[in-house]
Design an enzyme around this catalytic site. Sequence first.
Site, PDB file in Angstrom:
ATOM      1  N   GLU A   1      62.451  13.563  63.116  1.00  0.00           N
ATOM      2  CA  GLU A   1      62.701  13.586  64.554  1.00  0.00           C
ATOM      3  C   GLU A   1      63.935  14.427  64.877  1.00  0.00           C
ATOM      4  O   GLU A   1      65.001  14.217  64.300  1.00  0.00           O
ATOM      5  CB  GLU A   1      62.883  12.153  65.064  1.00  0.00           C
TER       6      GLU A   1
ATOM      7  N   LYS B   1      58.326  14.166  73.779  1.00  0.00           N
ATOM      8  CA  LYS B   1      58.374  12.713  73.822  1.00  0.00           C
ATOM      9  C   LYS B   1      58.247  12.215  75.259  1.00  0.00           C
ATOM     10  O   LYS B   1      58.999  12.606  76.138  1.00  0.00           O
ATOM     11  CB  LYS B   1      59.676  12.219  73.204  1.00  0.00           C
TER      12      LYS B   1
ATOM     13  N   CYS C   1      58.692   8.344  67.312  1.00  0.00           N
ATOM     14  CA  CYS C   1      59.420   7.076  67.356  1.00  0.00           C
ATOM     15  C   CYS C   1      58.651   6.021  68.168  1.00  0.00           C
ATOM     16  O   CYS C   1      57.518   5.689  67.843  1.00  0.00           O
ATOM     17  CB  CYS C   1      60.820   7.336  67.909  1.00  0.00           C
TER      18      CYS C   1
END
Length: 311
Positions: A49, A142, A176
């Site tokens: 990430e 994201k 995530c």
Amino acid sequence: MKRNQLKPVRVAVIQSAPVYLDLAASVAKAQRLMREAARKGAKLVAFGETWLPGYPAWLDSCPDAALWNYKPVKQVFARLRQNSFRLESNEAQALGRTARELGLTVVMGVNERVDSGPGNGTLYNSLVTWGPDGRVRNVHRKLMPTYTERMVWGTGDGGGLEAVDTPAGRVGGLICWEHWMPLARQAMHNSGEHIHVAVWPTAHDLHHLASRHYAFEGRCYVLCVGLMMPARDLPRELARPRGMKPTSLLCRGGSAIFAPDGRTVAGPVFDREIILTADLDFSVIDEEKMTLDVSGHYARPDVFQFAVRSR
């Protein structure tokens, strides 16, 4: 790409720290790691990430990071912006050339900076996928940054919420806590993933649970990628937590690879840098689709409706 045309493929998870907040040096390190993975026989390589140029762990680690309108915090954010990845940059082209040279599919987490059009000036937590021809195949931003992350990243859209065809199979990814967004998962399942890249700061027990569940639910392989970050990488502008040693790890890795039946294929590995590899047999996907297929015979489109607003 039809599953019955897919041959077994070797994949590699890069569990390594970038050169923190240094885009050029981190790209050079990524190229070295890509070459090392290729020498090990990998055809697909996954980084963690916001690997370029590092995860902003200072948001939750440094006691003065949460101070509003505080000059040192602004300086750190400025360095992050100045070293963030842009799709039209020389660094993006360099990574594409290395992917083409090595015949690799590459999935990499980046701090993405947008300088024109919608979102002008915004930073995003993004996953960028290059094909072995060196072209960018997909960019997923994201959807919802978590907690303090919202101080540095904007909210993404559905434009890259899909898997893409590569010689290694159909490859997709989520970032995530998106793995706890049921509709985001369903969108990816509907896109027909063979390999899913799940990126986390540290892949601890709960993240392994989410990644294994994703593999079982989506009937795909999951590359669960954790970051490495020693405390010495914390920005020099900010005070470090009291008593923390430079060698202490803020991000401990924990990378692992899971199969479509939920089995652990490789890892997890903590507290050290490693290129974690595994050979994936896609016939397992066909076997497991018999019992569960959430985008097929288990989908019940006569009962449920589902759509993604891609723009």
